[in-house]
Design an enzyme around this catalytic site. Structure first.
Site, PDB file in Angstrom:
ATOM      1  N   ASP A 298       0.817  -1.220   0.000  1.00 57.36           N
ATOM      2  CA  ASP A 298       0.000   0.000   0.000  1.00 57.36           C
ATOM      3  C   ASP A 298       0.848   1.267   0.000  1.00 57.36           C
ATOM      4  O   ASP A 298       2.008   1.261   0.417  1.00 57.36           O
ATOM      5  CB  ASP A 298      -0.933   0.012   1.222  1.00 57.36           C
ATOM      6  N   GLU A 299       0.222   2.321  -0.468  1.00 57.37           N
ATOM      7  CA  GLU A 299       0.700   3.702  -0.322  1.00 57.37           C
ATOM      8  C   GLU A 299       2.160   3.914  -0.725  1.00 57.37           C
ATOM      9  O   GLU A 299       2.948   4.458   0.038  1.00 57.37           O
ATOM     10  CB  GLU A 299       0.500   4.170   1.128  1.00 57.37           C
TER      11      GLU A 299
HETATM   12  C1  TNX Z   1      -3.932   3.624   5.836  1.00 58.41           C
HETATM   13  S1  TNX Z   1      -4.888   0.867   5.147  1.00 58.41           S
HETATM   14  C2  TNX Z   1      -2.921   2.678   5.885  1.00 58.41           C
HETATM   15  C3  TNX Z   1      -2.239   2.425   7.173  1.00 58.41           C
HETATM   16  C4  TNX Z   1      -2.695   3.376   8.237  1.00 58.41           C
HETATM   17  C5  TNX Z   1      -4.189   3.519   8.179  1.00 58.41           C
HETATM   18  C6  TNX Z   1      -4.753   4.357   9.276  1.00 58.41           C
HETATM   19  C7  TNX Z   1      -3.522   0.831   4.562  1.00 58.41           C
HETATM   20  C8  TNX Z   1      -3.279  -0.277   3.679  1.00 58.41           C
HETATM   21  N1  TNX Z   1      -2.646   1.800   4.869  1.00 58.41           N
HETATM   22  O1  TNX Z   1      -0.839   2.506   7.002  1.00 58.41           O
HETATM   23  O2  TNX Z   1      -2.303   2.868   9.468  1.00 58.41           O
HETATM   24  O3  TNX Z   1      -4.538   4.093   6.938  1.00 58.41           O
HETATM   25  O4  TNX Z   1      -6.143   4.346   9.279  1.00 58.41           O
END
Ligand code: TNX
Length: 484
Positions: A298-299
């Site tokens: 993710d991200e």
């Molecule tokens: C998004 S959900 C993230 C996490 C954070 C979360 C907080 C996801 C795959 N990545 O790294 O902890 O939001 O709500």
């Protein structure tokens, strides 16, 4: 709520000091262990054992657990529970179903069953016939032990409560920017350095492989599969602090101990990082057998699409060669991944692409399933980027219609992630998880035709005293009568 339940209002079964739990004479050690679990549950002291039924019918005041191949239509997790005035019979095609049947019997007994040594412990269950099986195979919760570490005993306590609601997957988010939580013997600094940080500057912590294996075995005994996650190629600052050569510039970044994400990634164009990935995957899979391995994904903002996709595809072949089935967050779906890889939806992501490939998805939609969101504006803990999530919002959605293009057949199941930026103690985790996790459990288990908020709202109140008896710091959310 079970698939079918027929109550015989005039009758009930009373547990007496003579009540015994029986398993078949040829029962496996696994079934016997479930029998012992049930015997302990009804006994007023621990250490109680089940007995083997040596031919003939079960005696009066007995609870029998039987494997019955004719119940195969209910699946491995389904069960048939019959309670009459004189007997309780739990039958299933597989041990998992027997365990779930024991949990339903437990729920039919008064809260005193949660207090083995209670002075007055009149355990009485209504006479019923229940035939039951889950809607979805994957009914999960996620603990983020990376942002704030949670010790093995606290994880086991969480597992025990999950079992009460027939949840069957515990996803452990074992690494992130702020900390690395599992021992990797071939890369010792991951825990020696990366394990010593957490959000807010606390001491962090990690599981040795032996502790991790113990958690996995404990969960297994509650019919819960642990799903290890190592987040990559981003959300990995703690590992880069420990091993700067995993970065393209070979210099150690500062430890990251705030809320939010570091933008650093593994150097995906450097072949040697795949050695690191392979070592980590293989050591975790060797520490405790795992059918799944979650690679995060993710991200990631600082790679090109091609670099990111190439990384995901290469890691997929590493994970698959090591044995487990790969799982990743929604962002991985545009890569050319195999249909057997599982994609976990969380936000506006591309998960639908995996359904289009004929693959399976897990639904953890941020605005409904994120247990780290505040209940409302007055909740002290939690974040709010996905909105406030009260109990109704957690419950009132249908996994089969949430996302256009993702229908019932594509949905492996549901999972409630509990990100831990703001949660530090077991009490904090529990406050955010309960009662919302019961809504996730209900969506995962109960058929869509039983989906009814008003009905759920009334039933869930009875869980308050039970959770309190188990020492769970649940949120007494408004709109529910917790006074049962
Ligand atoms: C998004 S959900 C993230 C996490 C954070 C979360 C907080 C996801 C795959 N990545 O790294 O902890 O939001 O709500």
């Amino acid at each position: 709520m079970p698939s079918t339940i027929d109550v015989s209002p005039a009758d009930s079964f009373l547990v007496t000091p003579r009540t015994a739990v029986y398993v078949d004479s040829a029962a496996s050690a696994e079934v016997e262990a479930i029998g012992d679990y049930a015997a302990n549950m009804i006994a007023s002291r621990s250490g109680a054992k089940s007995q083997r039924l040596a031919g003939g019918a079960a005696p009066d005041s007995s609870i029998t657990l039987t494997l019955d191949p004719s119940l195969a239509t209910l699946g491995d997790e389904g069960y048939d529970l019959t309670i009459t005035r004189t007997r309780v019979r739990i039958a299933s095609a597989a041990p998992a179903g027997l365990f779930h049947g024991v949990q339903t019997f437990r729920q039919l007994l008064p809260v005193a069953v949660e207090h083995p040594s209670a002075y007055q412990r009149r355990l009485i269950a209504p006479a019923v016939h229940v035939a039951d099986s889950p809607r979805f195979a994957w009914r999960g919760a996620m603990l983020d032990v990376a942002r704030h570490f949670l010790g093995p005993d606290d994880v086991k306590h969480f597992i025990d409560v999950m079992a009460l609601y027939k949840l069957n997957r515990l996803h452990l988010h074992l690494s992130d920017d702020q900390g690395w939580r599992i021992e990797i013997k071939s890369w010792p600094k991951l825990t020696e350095v990366g394990g010593q940080t957490e959000i807010g500057g606390g001491a962090g912590g990690f599981y040795t492989q032996a502790q991790y294996a113990d958690i996995v075995a404990y969960a297994r005994s509650r019919y819960i599969t642990v799903v290890p996650e190592i987040d990559m190629p981003g959300h990995i600052n703690a590992a880069l602090v420990a091993y700067p050569d995993l970065r393209c510039n070979h210099t150690a970044p500062e430890p990251f101990t705030r809320i939010g994400g570091a933008s650093n990634t593994l150097c995906v164009t450097n072949d040697s990082i795949y050695q690191f990935v392979g070592d980590v995957v293989r050591e975790i899979a060797a520490a405790a057998p795992t059918p799944y391995f979650h690679i995060g994904g993710d991200e990631v903002r600082s790679l090109t699409k091609e670099q990111y996709r190439g990384f995901i595809e290469r890691v997929e072949s590493i994970v698959t060669a090591a044995g487990p089935r790969m799982i990743g967050w929604g962002e991985i779906a545009p890569a050319n991944i195999h249909p057997s890889t599982i994609v976990q939806h969380w936000n506006k992501d591309s998960t639908v692409l995996q359904a289009e490939r004929g693959g399976k998805v897990i639904l953890s939609p941020g605005p409904h399933a994120y247990m780290d969101m505040k209940y409302d504006s007055t909740t002290a803990l939690g974040l709010k980027w996905a909105g406030f999530i009260n109990l109704k919002t957690a419950y009132d959605w249908d996994p089969a219609t949430l996302i256009p293009g993702i229908g019932e057949q594509s949905v492996l199941g549901v999972e409630g992630p509990l990100w831990a930026e703001t949660v530090m103690t077991r009490q904090d985790y529990e406050y955010l998880a309960f009662p919302r996790l019961t809504a996730i459990a209900e969506l995962g288990w109960s058929s869509a035709r039983h989906h009814d908020w008003e009905n759920f709202r009334r039933r869930i109140g009875a869980q308050g005293t039970r959770l309190a008896a188990l020492g769970v710091n649940f949120a007494r959310v408004p709109g529910v009568d917790w006074s049962w």
